[in-house]
Design an enzyme around this catalytic site. Structure first.
Site, PDB file in Angstrom:
ATOM      1  N   GLU A 269      49.267  55.746 -53.816  1.00  0.00           N
ATOM      2  CA  GLU A 269      48.542  55.067 -54.678  1.00  0.00           C
ATOM      3  C   GLU A 269      48.172  53.732 -54.368  1.00  0.00           C
ATOM      4  O   GLU A 269      48.721  53.207 -53.287  1.00  0.00           O
ATOM      5  CB  GLU A 269      49.057  54.923 -56.280  1.00  0.00           C
ATOM      6  CG  GLU A 269      49.287  56.355 -56.684  1.00  0.00           C
ATOM      7  CD  GLU A 269      49.949  56.649 -58.043  1.00  0.00           C
ATOM      8  OE1 GLU A 269      50.305  55.412 -58.565  1.00  0.00           O
ATOM      9  OE2 GLU A 269      49.910  57.475 -58.595  1.00  0.00           O
TER      10      GLU A 269
ATOM     11  N   CYS B 230      45.506  61.832 -53.009  1.00  0.00           N
ATOM     12  CA  CYS B 230      46.531  62.854 -53.681  1.00  0.00           C
ATOM     13  C   CYS B 230      47.183  63.570 -52.524  1.00  0.00           C
ATOM     14  O   CYS B 230      46.886  63.505 -51.426  1.00  0.00           O
ATOM     15  CB  CYS B 230      45.624  64.090 -54.256  1.00  0.00           C
ATOM     16  SG  CYS B 230      44.859  63.762 -55.834  1.00  0.00           S
TER      17      CYS B 230
ATOM     18  N   GLU C  12      47.556  66.766 -51.688  1.00  0.00           N
ATOM     19  CA  GLU C  12      47.116  67.906 -51.001  1.00  0.00           C
ATOM     20  C   GLU C  12      46.020  67.116 -50.227  1.00  0.00           C
ATOM     21  O   GLU C  12      46.019  67.778 -49.011  1.00  0.00           O
ATOM     22  CB  GLU C  12      46.374  68.607 -52.065  1.00  0.00           C
ATOM     23  CG  GLU C  12      47.094  69.131 -53.082  1.00  0.00           C
ATOM     24  CD  GLU C  12      47.204  68.429 -54.598  1.00  0.00           C
ATOM     25  OE1 GLU C  12      47.449  67.060 -54.307  1.00  0.00           O
ATOM     26  OE2 GLU C  12      47.095  69.093 -55.657  1.00  0.00           O
TER      27      GLU C  12
ATOM     28  N   CYS D   5      40.413  67.902 -55.363  1.00  0.00           N
ATOM     29  CA  CYS D   5      41.553  68.636 -54.448  1.00  0.00           C
ATOM     30  C   CYS D   5      41.216  70.164 -54.401  1.00  0.00           C
ATOM     31  O   CYS D   5      41.466  70.721 -53.230  1.00  0.00           O
ATOM     32  CB  CYS D   5      42.923  68.340 -54.596  1.00  0.00           C
ATOM     33  SG  CYS D   5      43.333  66.800 -54.036  1.00  0.00           S
TER      34      CYS D   5
END
Ligand code: THU
Length: 137
Positions: free
Chosen positions: A47, A56, A58, A92
Site C-alpha cells: 500500500e 495487490c 497477485e 487482478c
C-alpha cells in the site's frame, strides 16, 4: 493438481503475506503463482500513502513471474486473514487472465483454513484476452 503442490502454494502465500505493507487497510494479502515450468513466485500487497498507488499481492506475484521469464500460470493461490477466503479484485482477475489457460487453477483461502477453488472462467466469464487481438496468440 497434487494436493501437496497446492498446500505448498498456500504455505508460500501465507509466508509472503507476513511481508505485506498494509498500514492503511490493515489487510495483509499474500499470493503464490506456480508457473507451467514448476517455478513458484510470490507477492504481497504494497500500500501507499497515496492510496490509489497501492498494489495487490497477485499483481506482485505475476510481475515476479513475468520478470523471471515465465508466461503461463498453472495455479495461483491468494491468502488473507478475513472471515472468508480472499478472492482476487476485478483488476487482478484480468491480470491473471493474461497468463491463464483453461486449466489454470485459482485457489483462495484465509488463515482460519477456509479454502475455495475457481477456474479462470468462474472468476471472469466471457473475458477478453490476448487471443482477441490481431497479434495475440
Ligand atoms: N488486496 C490484494 O492484495 N489482493 C486481493 O485479492 C484483494 C485485495 C489488497 C489491496 C489492499 O492493499 C488491501 O488488500 C485491502 O483491499
Amino acid at each position: 493438481m497434487d494436493d501437496r503442490v497446492i498446500n505448498a502454494l498456500f504455505d508460500a502465500a501465507a509466508q509472503v503475506r507476513l511481508r505485506a505493507h498494509a498500514p492503511y487497510s490493515g489487510f495483509a494479502v499474500g499470493a503464490a503463482v506456480r508457473a507451467e515450468d514448476g517455478r513458484v513466485f510470490v507477492g504481497c500487497n504494497v500500500e501507499n500513502a497515496a492510496y490509489p498507488s497501492g498494489t495487490c499481492a497477485e499483481q506482485a506475484a505475476i510481475a515476479a513471474m513475468t520478470a523471471a521469464g515465465a508466461r503461463k500460470i498453472e495455479a495461483l493461490v491468494v491468502v488473507g486473514d478475513g472471515p472468508r477466503p480472499v478472492t482476487p479484485c476485478g483488476a487482478c482477475r484480468q491480470r491473471i487472465r493474461e497468463f491463464a489457460s483453461g486449466n489454470t487453477q485459482i485457489h483462495v483461502g484465509n488463515l482460519a483454513g477456509a479454502r475455495q477453488y475457481f477456474s479462470m472462467s468462474d472468476l471472469l466469464p466471457h473475458s477478453f484476452g490476448p487471443e482477441f487481438l490481431p497479434q495475440g496468440s
